[in-house]
Design a protein around this motif. Sequence first.
Motif, PDB file in Angstrom:
ATOM      1  N   GLU A 134      16.951 -15.658 -36.656  1.00 21.03           N
ATOM      2  CA  GLU A 134      17.134 -14.703 -35.573  1.00 21.03           C
ATOM      3  C   GLU A 134      17.866 -13.474 -36.096  1.00 21.03           C
ATOM      4  O   GLU A 134      18.917 -13.588 -36.724  1.00 21.03           O
ATOM      5  N   ARG A 135      17.294 -12.301 -35.841  1.00 20.41           N
ATOM      6  CA  ARG A 135      17.960 -11.078 -36.293  1.00 20.41           C
ATOM      7  C   ARG A 135      18.653 -10.423 -35.113  1.00 20.41           C
ATOM      8  O   ARG A 135      18.044 -10.151 -34.082  1.00 20.41           O
ATOM      9  N   LEU A 136      19.951 -10.146 -35.276  1.00 26.41           N
ATOM     10  CA  LEU A 136      20.749  -9.509 -34.247  1.00 26.41           C
ATOM     11  C   LEU A 136      20.811  -8.024 -34.589  1.00 26.41           C
ATOM     12  O   LEU A 136      21.449  -7.638 -35.576  1.00 26.41           O
ATOM     13  N   PHE A 147      42.077  -1.136 -29.966  1.00 30.84           N
ATOM     14  CA  PHE A 147      41.447   0.149 -30.251  1.00 30.84           C
ATOM     15  C   PHE A 147      40.604   0.675 -29.102  1.00 30.84           C
ATOM     16  O   PHE A 147      39.884   1.664 -29.268  1.00 30.84           O
ATOM     17  N   GLY A 148      40.690   0.068 -27.937  1.00 34.02           N
ATOM     18  CA  GLY A 148      39.822   0.461 -26.846  1.00 34.02           C
ATOM     19  C   GLY A 148      38.388   0.051 -27.139  1.00 34.02           C
ATOM     20  O   GLY A 148      38.137  -0.958 -27.807  1.00 34.02           O
ATOM     21  N   ASP A 149      37.423   0.811 -26.652  1.00 30.86           N
ATOM     22  CA  ASP A 149      36.020   0.502 -26.915  1.00 30.86           C
ATOM     23  C   ASP A 149      35.662   0.899 -28.342  1.00 30.86           C
ATOM     24  O   ASP A 149      35.920   2.025 -28.777  1.00 30.86           O
ATOM     25  N   VAL A 150      35.064  -0.031 -29.068  1.00 33.68           N
ATOM     26  CA  VAL A 150      34.574   0.212 -30.424  1.00 33.68           C
ATOM     27  C   VAL A 150      33.056   0.215 -30.374  1.00 33.68           C
ATOM     28  O   VAL A 150      32.436  -0.703 -29.825  1.00 33.68           O
ATOM     29  N   LEU A 151      32.450   1.259 -30.958  1.00 38.16           N
ATOM     30  CA  LEU A 151      31.009   1.454 -30.883  1.00 38.16           C
ATOM     31  C   LEU A 151      30.402   1.398 -32.274  1.00 38.16           C
ATOM     32  O   LEU A 151      30.986   1.882 -33.248  1.00 38.16           O
ATOM     33  N   GLY A 152      29.207   0.808 -32.365  1.00 41.81           N
ATOM     34  CA  GLY A 152      28.535   0.731 -33.653  1.00 41.81           C
ATOM     35  C   GLY A 152      27.142   0.169 -33.512  1.00 41.81           C
ATOM     36  O   GLY A 152      26.590   0.093 -32.411  1.00 41.81           O
ATOM     37  N   TYR A 153      26.594  -0.249 -34.645  1.00 39.22           N
ATOM     38  CA  TYR A 153      25.215  -0.723 -34.712  1.00 39.22           C
ATOM     39  C   TYR A 153      25.179  -1.959 -35.594  1.00 39.22           C
ATOM     40  O   TYR A 153      25.677  -1.947 -36.726  1.00 39.22           O
ATOM     41  N   GLU A 154      24.626  -3.041 -35.060  1.00 44.30           N
ATOM     42  CA  GLU A 154      24.550  -4.280 -35.827  1.00 44.30           C
ATOM     43  C   GLU A 154      23.122  -4.519 -36.305  1.00 44.30           C
ATOM     44  O   GLU A 154      22.155  -4.145 -35.649  1.00 44.30           O
ATOM     45  N   GLN A 159      25.025 -15.539 -38.802  1.00 44.93           N
ATOM     46  CA  GLN A 159      25.832 -15.694 -37.589  1.00 44.93           C
ATOM     47  C   GLN A 159      27.174 -16.317 -37.967  1.00 44.93           C
ATOM     48  O   GLN A 159      27.224 -17.372 -38.598  1.00 44.93           O
ATOM     49  N   THR A 160      28.235 -15.646 -37.565  1.00 44.19           N
ATOM     50  CA  THR A 160      29.590 -15.997 -37.987  1.00 44.19           C
ATOM     51  C   THR A 160      30.365 -16.642 -36.849  1.00 44.19           C
ATOM     52  O   THR A 160      30.337 -16.153 -35.716  1.00 44.19           O
ATOM     53  N   THR A 161      31.042 -17.724 -37.181  1.00 45.83           N
ATOM     54  CA  THR A 161      31.888 -18.439 -36.222  1.00 45.83           C
ATOM     55  C   THR A 161      33.335 -18.340 -36.681  1.00 45.83           C
ATOM     56  O   THR A 161      33.650 -18.566 -37.852  1.00 45.83           O
ATOM     57  N   LYS A 174      28.168  -4.743 -24.869  1.00 44.50           N
ATOM     58  CA  LYS A 174      26.738  -4.487 -25.080  1.00 44.50           C
ATOM     59  C   LYS A 174      26.405  -4.933 -26.487  1.00 44.50           C
ATOM     60  O   LYS A 174      27.117  -4.597 -27.426  1.00 44.50           O
ATOM     61  N   GLY A 175      25.331  -5.703 -26.637  1.00 42.19           N
ATOM     62  CA  GLY A 175      24.960  -6.201 -27.948  1.00 42.19           C
ATOM     63  C   GLY A 175      25.258  -7.681 -28.085  1.00 42.19           C
ATOM     64  O   GLY A 175      25.457  -8.389 -27.098  1.00 42.19           O
ATOM     65  N   THR A 176      25.310  -8.145 -29.335  1.00 47.46           N
ATOM     66  CA  THR A 176      25.475  -9.576 -29.588  1.00 47.46           C
ATOM     67  C   THR A 176      26.784  -9.889 -30.290  1.00 47.46           C
ATOM     68  O   THR A 176      27.579 -10.684 -29.821  1.00 47.46           O
ATOM     69  N   GLY A 177      27.037  -9.272 -31.461  1.00 46.39           N
ATOM     70  CA  GLY A 177      28.294  -9.514 -32.145  1.00 46.39           C
ATOM     71  C   GLY A 177      28.200 -10.561 -33.232  1.00 46.39           C
ATOM     72  O   GLY A 177      27.204 -10.652 -33.941  1.00 46.39           O
ATOM     73  N   ASN A 178      29.245 -11.383 -33.359  1.00 43.75           N
ATOM     74  CA  ASN A 178      29.313 -12.343 -34.461  1.00 43.75           C
ATOM     75  C   ASN A 178      28.161 -13.331 -34.469  1.00 43.75           C
ATOM     76  O   ASN A 178      27.679 -13.731 -35.528  1.00 43.75           O
ATOM     77  N   ASN A 179      27.767 -13.764 -33.285  1.00 43.03           N
ATOM     78  CA  ASN A 179      26.708 -14.766 -33.171  1.00 43.03           C
ATOM     79  C   ASN A 179      26.090 -14.649 -31.790  1.00 43.03           C
ATOM     80  O   ASN A 179      26.568 -13.893 -30.944  1.00 43.03           O
TER      81      ASN A 179
END
Length: 246
Positions: A134-136, A147-154, A159-161, A174-179
């Motif tokens: 699965e590609r996130l 840091f308040g809201d952090v914005l980026g692109y994954e 997948q990290t636990t 918004k998005g998925t993140g570590n897993n």
Amino acid sequence: MIPEPEGSKGTIRVLQLYPRDMNIYGDWGNALVLQQRLRWHGYTPELLEYNVGDDFPAGVDLIVGGGGQDSGQLVIQDDLQARGAVLKDLAEDGTPMLVICGLYQLFGKFFKTHTGSVIPGIGILDVETHGTDERLIGNVKVSTPEFGDVLGYENHSGQTTLGPGVAPLGTVAKGTGNNSGDGHEGARYRNVVASYLHGSLLPKNPAVADFLIRTAVERKFGTFVPGKPDDDYARLAREYAARRPR
């Protein structure tokens, strides 16, 4: 060492880890942001690189490392293991570090690829990563307590636990993140900031950049005297990134 320019508040040595092999999706931009913001704050940046086979520089104040494909991780794995004790001592001593994607994974316990191969990590972070089919991928917004809201692109299939020895950087809005399961993104341990977010991360997130700078300066000089950075472009970039769809 570079000479101190007149009026400088002091020199901060910024080390890029493996920019030759771990520099994907613009991650080298994080070092450029630190360099410029140090100047804006009145300090002199000394930007260093460490690649496989180099002598590891002494007196490093701040470390930044990027992501890479599995092939890049394989290239650096033996050298990273050889430097693991030095990096772990620096992390435990409080050296500020930003590690993105592939180096985030290898700062953990291990990365097990989707084919079953295991690339050992150096154990600074209590995390483990498993490759999947699965590609996130896509734009991410993370709510963080620091840091308040952090914005980026994954863009990752690993997948990290997180284990109990680290905290998440934040909660994904918004998005998925570590897993694909727990809603967390990144990891925090001492002064290490780890994240999957490319873009590069720091141009859109000056609060993270200034945390790294402030920490490095306070550790070296005792106090941090901020300057007046120009955040207009960062603010516009954040507004644009927040509007983009996943």
